[in-house]
Design a protein around this motif. Structure first.
Motif, PDB file in Angstrom:
ATOM      1  N   THR A 102       5.774  -8.729  -4.667  1.00 32.84           N
ATOM      2  CA  THR A 102       5.182  -7.639  -5.468  1.00 32.84           C
ATOM      3  C   THR A 102       5.330  -6.311  -4.724  1.00 32.84           C
ATOM      4  OG1 THR A 102       3.067  -8.201  -4.467  1.00 32.84           O
ATOM      5  CG2 THR A 102       3.478  -9.055  -6.668  1.00 32.84           C
ATOM      6  N   ARG A 103       5.402  -6.390  -3.406  1.00 32.43           N
ATOM      7  CA  ARG A 103       5.532  -5.191  -2.577  1.00 32.43           C
ATOM      8  C   ARG A 103       6.886  -4.499  -2.837  1.00 32.43           C
ATOM      9  NH1 ARG A 103       3.058  -1.140  -0.210  1.00 32.43           N
ATOM     10  NH2 ARG A 103       4.167  -0.464   1.639  1.00 32.43           N
ATOM     11  N   VAL A 104       7.900  -5.278  -3.209  1.00 32.56           N
ATOM     12  CA  VAL A 104       9.224  -4.712  -3.469  1.00 32.56           C
ATOM     13  C   VAL A 104       9.161  -3.682  -4.600  1.00 32.56           C
ATOM     14  CG1 VAL A 104      11.553  -5.247  -4.323  1.00 32.56           C
ATOM     15  CG2 VAL A 104      10.503  -6.696  -2.574  1.00 32.56           C
ATOM     16  N   ASP A 105       8.485  -4.060  -5.687  1.00 31.22           N
ATOM     17  CA  ASP A 105       8.370  -3.134  -6.819  1.00 31.22           C
ATOM     18  C   ASP A 105       7.578  -1.893  -6.429  1.00 31.22           C
ATOM     19  OD1 ASP A 105       9.852  -4.693  -8.633  1.00 31.22           O
ATOM     20  OD2 ASP A 105       8.136  -6.025  -8.894  1.00 31.22           O
ATOM     21  N   GLU A 106       6.538  -2.099  -5.617  1.00 28.24           N
ATOM     22  CA  GLU A 106       5.724  -0.957  -5.178  1.00 28.24           C
ATOM     23  C   GLU A 106       6.559   0.063  -4.408  1.00 28.24           C
ATOM     24  OE1 GLU A 106       1.812  -3.742  -4.390  1.00 28.24           O
ATOM     25  OE2 GLU A 106       2.270  -2.216  -2.887  1.00 28.24           O
ATOM     26  N   VAL A 107       7.344  -0.424  -3.436  1.00 25.91           N
ATOM     27  CA  VAL A 107       8.083   0.535  -2.602  1.00 25.91           C
ATOM     28  C   VAL A 107       9.246   1.173  -3.367  1.00 25.91           C
ATOM     29  CG1 VAL A 107       7.389  -0.553  -0.437  1.00 25.91           C
ATOM     30  CG2 VAL A 107       9.574  -1.192  -1.470  1.00 25.91           C
ATOM     31  N   LEU A 108       9.828   0.431  -4.323  1.00 23.41           N
ATOM     32  CA  LEU A 108      10.880   1.016  -5.161  1.00 23.41           C
ATOM     33  C   LEU A 108      10.304   2.177  -5.960  1.00 23.41           C
ATOM     34  CD1 LEU A 108      12.647  -2.206  -6.485  1.00 23.41           C
ATOM     35  CD2 LEU A 108      13.761  -0.380  -5.201  1.00 23.41           C
ATOM     36  N   GLU A 109       9.116   1.938  -6.510  1.00 24.49           N
ATOM     37  CA  GLU A 109       8.418   2.964  -7.293  1.00 24.49           C
ATOM     38  C   GLU A 109       8.102   4.164  -6.395  1.00 24.49           C
ATOM     39  OE1 GLU A 109       7.421   4.258 -10.749  1.00 24.49           O
ATOM     40  OE2 GLU A 109       7.822   2.103 -10.635  1.00 24.49           O
ATOM     41  N   PHE A 110       7.553   3.863  -5.226  1.00 21.79           N
ATOM     42  CA  PHE A 110       7.139   4.922  -4.312  1.00 21.79           C
ATOM     43  C   PHE A 110       8.319   5.801  -3.900  1.00 21.79           C
ATOM     44  CE2 PHE A 110       6.675   6.634  -0.074  1.00 21.79           C
ATOM     45  CZ  PHE A 110       5.486   7.337  -0.198  1.00 21.79           C
ATOM     46  N   ALA A 111       9.458   5.157  -3.607  1.00 19.28           N
ATOM     47  CA  ALA A 111      10.622   5.910  -3.124  1.00 19.28           C
ATOM     48  C   ALA A 111      11.362   6.605  -4.272  1.00 19.28           C
ATOM     49  CB  ALA A 111      11.569   4.985  -2.365  1.00 19.28           C
TER      50      ALA A 111
ATOM     51  N   LEU B 287      15.956  -5.536  -0.954  1.00 20.73           N
ATOM     52  CA  LEU B 287      14.559  -5.514  -0.502  1.00 20.73           C
ATOM     53  C   LEU B 287      13.919  -6.896  -0.617  1.00 20.73           C
ATOM     54  CD1 LEU B 287      13.412  -2.123  -2.062  1.00 20.73           C
ATOM     55  CD2 LEU B 287      13.963  -2.589   0.322  1.00 20.73           C
ATOM     56  N   ARG B 288      14.301  -7.663  -1.645  1.00 23.31           N
ATOM     57  CA  ARG B 288      13.767  -9.020  -1.781  1.00 23.31           C
ATOM     58  C   ARG B 288      14.165  -9.883  -0.591  1.00 23.31           C
ATOM     59  NH1 ARG B 288      12.661 -11.720  -6.709  1.00 23.31           N
ATOM     60  NH2 ARG B 288      11.932 -10.245  -8.267  1.00 23.31           N
ATOM     61  N   ALA B 289      15.434  -9.776  -0.185  1.00 23.05           N
ATOM     62  CA  ALA B 289      15.904 -10.574   0.957  1.00 23.05           C
ATOM     63  C   ALA B 289      15.131 -10.189   2.221  1.00 23.05           C
ATOM     64  CB  ALA B 289      17.404 -10.376   1.160  1.00 23.05           C
ATOM     65  N   LEU B 290      14.930  -8.877   2.402  1.00 25.65           N
ATOM     66  CA  LEU B 290      14.188  -8.418   3.583  1.00 25.65           C
ATOM     67  C   LEU B 290      12.742  -8.908   3.546  1.00 25.65           C
ATOM     68  CD1 LEU B 290      15.185  -4.694   4.201  1.00 25.65           C
ATOM     69  CD2 LEU B 290      15.623  -6.666   5.659  1.00 25.65           C
ATOM     70  N   ALA B 291      12.090  -8.739   2.403  1.00 25.42           N
ATOM     71  CA  ALA B 291      10.689  -9.139   2.271  1.00 25.42           C
ATOM     72  C   ALA B 291      10.536 -10.637   2.523  1.00 25.42           C
ATOM     73  CB  ALA B 291      10.169  -8.776   0.883  1.00 25.42           C
ATOM     74  N   THR B 292      11.451 -11.419   1.923  1.00 26.51           N
ATOM     75  CA  THR B 292      11.372 -12.874   2.061  1.00 26.51           C
ATOM     76  C   THR B 292      11.465 -13.313   3.521  1.00 26.51           C
ATOM     77  OG1 THR B 292      12.398 -13.092  -0.105  1.00 26.51           O
ATOM     78  CG2 THR B 292      12.412 -15.045   1.293  1.00 26.51           C
ATOM     79  N   SER B 293      12.355 -12.669   4.277  1.00 29.62           N
ATOM     80  CA  SER B 293      12.550 -13.092   5.669  1.00 29.62           C
ATOM     81  C   SER B 293      11.270 -12.922   6.491  1.00 29.62           C
ATOM     82  CB  SER B 293      13.703 -12.316   6.308  1.00 29.62           C
ATOM     83  OG  SER B 293      13.336 -10.965   6.485  1.00 29.62           O
ATOM     84  N   ASN B 294      10.453 -11.918   6.142  1.00 29.34           N
ATOM     85  CA  ASN B 294       9.233 -11.662   6.910  1.00 29.34           C
ATOM     86  C   ASN B 294       7.969 -12.093   6.170  1.00 29.34           C
ATOM     87  OD1 ASN B 294       9.311  -9.381   9.526  1.00 29.34           O
ATOM     88  ND2 ASN B 294      11.195 -10.070   8.541  1.00 29.34           N
TER      89      ASN B 294
END
Lengths: 260, 302
Positions: free
Chosen positions: B106-115, B94-101
């Motif tokens: 901080t959004r990575v931790d949020e979506v991990l928690e959510f899922a 998710l970090r690699a994906l977030a970084t590319s865009n």
């Protein structure tokens, strides 16, 4: 907030590169093969020096002899370059990658920058280390060389350039063939099998063709005096760069045309 | 608005998608239904710019996918659950994906928690169950907080609790005004999940509508019980209806229930029951796609 840029894609590829174990293993294997086998070869040369015939003693190049480990490390860097793209195809993560970055050219350039940036550092350090270790092993028995000579420095530094270029060649093969096994086989054939086939040809053909092989170019790059019938160090470097650019361009064109 | 416009895709001689057109509106969950091999995944891959259409185009709010400066912030997609490098941890993926865009980390931790996968975020994805992989796919899809979401067979591998969770999740996304497009080959699942349904078969458009619309427009019959079934059956047949007589009453087809009531009134026959029979979505689906199942069992037997 900016969107997708070459900088953001390169950072993303750097995260991918260092977050799988195969990269770390590849870097360790590259270093161990370059330095460890280099030292082993140097030790063998030293032990047999007194029995070596005088003509071979005259032709002896302490630089290329100490860089002998690169002959093995070239396969390790090729595999690192290949897997950087083919593991994305085999796992299916290439679709995730291209959905995030639809301009595929950015992905490839990002991978290229990460691969060249990291492997250039690793292979240069390994080449300097194996050179220094080799000279200290030779010292007292076998003639040695010093980095103070510009020809010696050039040969040692071109060792890292050679390995880095081969990693990019591996990446290019991966882009073209998209399968790990096929790409690594093709890469290995180019370095090992084709030279053996050439060896079966008549001597005059051999002399004409052998010097164009990537492994022969590497030999020229890492020798203070290139062997007869071989290209000089800079010509060899330029030719290898051309090979890599051609293979990489074919890979990029196919990537842009094909469905992911 | 997600638009598919005269889309055609050939793979060699195989026609995967054949002149397909439809629109997907925001604010509702739209099911994309068809038998296996009917072209659903191909259509979704083309929407994401992964495959090149042979003809036609897809667009999102009027734009081609590859024109978005940061696609993950416009469109989130979960294709197949295994499109992740098995040696990488969920967090690094998710970090690699977030970084590319350029999405904040901080959004990575949020979506991990959510899922619901925060506890396994640093484990290698290769060891994930199919259900955990699906949840990682969902986390990746919502990473950029996009207005359009595509899910390809998202319930595969989920346990009943997970299926309920994902249904509520889709409803919430739609309620927030997003476009939610979910493919499935399971009609029963779609009946519970989707508000709107698009049915395709062999790459061709078959039907679009709400679950209600689709079940009503099918050849539904009306069940009638009356004081004098025999006489009513005769009158109905005279009026052009098809009538099947059973012990309990009549199954009447080809005429609407209002016409049956009028015929009964005209003849002074008292009705005890007049119930339009609604086909189940499953039946409608089987009927609609009967001609377009690529490897039907009848064919396999012959």
């Amino acid at each position: 907030m900016n969107g997708v840029t070459l900088a953001s894609v390169t950072r993303s590829e750097w995260i991918k590169f260092r977050s799988v174990r195969s990269t770390l293993m590849g870097v360790i294997v590259t270093t161990v093969l370059t330095v460890g086998l280099g030292a082993l070869i140097a030790t063998a040369v030293r032990a047999n020096w007194s029995q070596m015939n005088p003509i071979r003693k005259l032709a002896f190049d302490p630089v290329s002899a100490s860089l002998g480990g690169t002959l093995f490390a070239q396969f390790a860097v090729g595999v690192i370059g290949t897997l950087f793209i083919t593991s994305e195809y085999s796992s299916g993560s290439i679709r995730t990658t291209f959905a995030a970055v639809p301009r595929r050219g950015l992905v490839v350039v990002g991978k290229l920058l990460v691969l060249v940036g990291s492997l250039f550092v690793v292979t240069e350090v390994a080449c300097v280390a194996t050179f220094l270790l080799g000279q200290s092993i030779f010292s007292g028995v076998v003639p040695t060389a010093s980095l103070g000579s510009s020809a010696v420095l050039r040969s040692v530094l071109l060792g890292g350039v050679y390995l880095t270029l081969l990693a990019v060649l591996g990446l290019a093969f991966g882009l073209i063939l998209r399968q790990s096994a096929a790409s690594i086989s093709a890469f290995t054939s180019l370095l090992l099998v084709i030279p053996i086939i050439l060896f079966l040809l008549p001597q005059s053909w051999q002399n004409a063709a052998t010097k164009f092989m990537p492994s022969a170019l590497g030999h020229s790059m890492m020798s203070t005096n290139a062997p007869e019938n071989f290209f000089g160090a800079w010509t060899a470097t330029a030719l290898l760069v051309v090979y890599v650019i051609v293979a990489f361009s074919v890979g990029v064109v196919l990537l842009l045309r094909r469905d992911a | 608005m997600l638009r598919v416009d005269h889309l055609t895709k050939h793979y060699g001689d195989t026609v995967a998608v054949d002149d397909l057109s439809f629109d997907v509106a925001p604010g509702v969950v739209t099911g994309f239904l068809g038998p296996n091999g009917s072209g659903k995944s191909t259509t979704m891959r083309i929407m994401l710019g992964l495959d090149r259409p042979t003809k036609g185009r897809t667009s999102i709010d009027g734009h081609a996918y590859r024109d978005f400066p940061a696609p993950l912030r416009e469109v989130g997609a979960q294709l197949d659950a295994k499109s992740v490098h098995p040696g990488r941890s969920a967090r690094n993926h998710l970090r690699a994906l977030a970084t590319s865009n350029a999405i904040p980390l901080t959004r990575v931790d949020e979506v991990l928690e959510f899922a619901g996968i925060a506890s396994v975020a640093d484990k290698k994805v290769g060891g994930f169950s199919l259900g955990m992989s699906q949840r990682l796919g969902i986390a990746a899809a919502i990473l950029g907080d996009p207005g359009v979401l595509l899910f390809d067979e998202p319930v595969n591998g989920l346990d009943p609790e997970g299926i309920r969770w994902i249904r509520e999740f889709f409803a919430t996304l739609a309620h927030e005004g997003r476009t939610v497009f979910v493919s499935s080959h399971l009609m029963s699942e779609m009946a519970l999940t989707a508000d709107q349904i698009i049915v395709i078969g062999r790459g061709r458009f078959i039907a679009q509508g709400s679950v209600d619309d689709l079940t009503r427009t099918s050849a539904g019959t009306v069940f009638v019980a009356s004081a004098d079934d025999a006489r009513l059956a005769q009158r109905l047949r005279d009026a052009g209806a098809s009538v099947a007589v059973s012990e309990r009453g009549l199954d009447v087809g080809k005429v609407p229930s209002s016409a049956i009531g009028e015929i009964a009134l005209a003849d002074g026959i008292a009705l005890n029951e007049l119930t339009p029979q609604r086909a189940s979505l499953e039946e409608v689906f089987m009927e609609l796609t009967a001609d377009s199942i690529e490897y039907g069992s009848a064919r396999a037997a012959s």
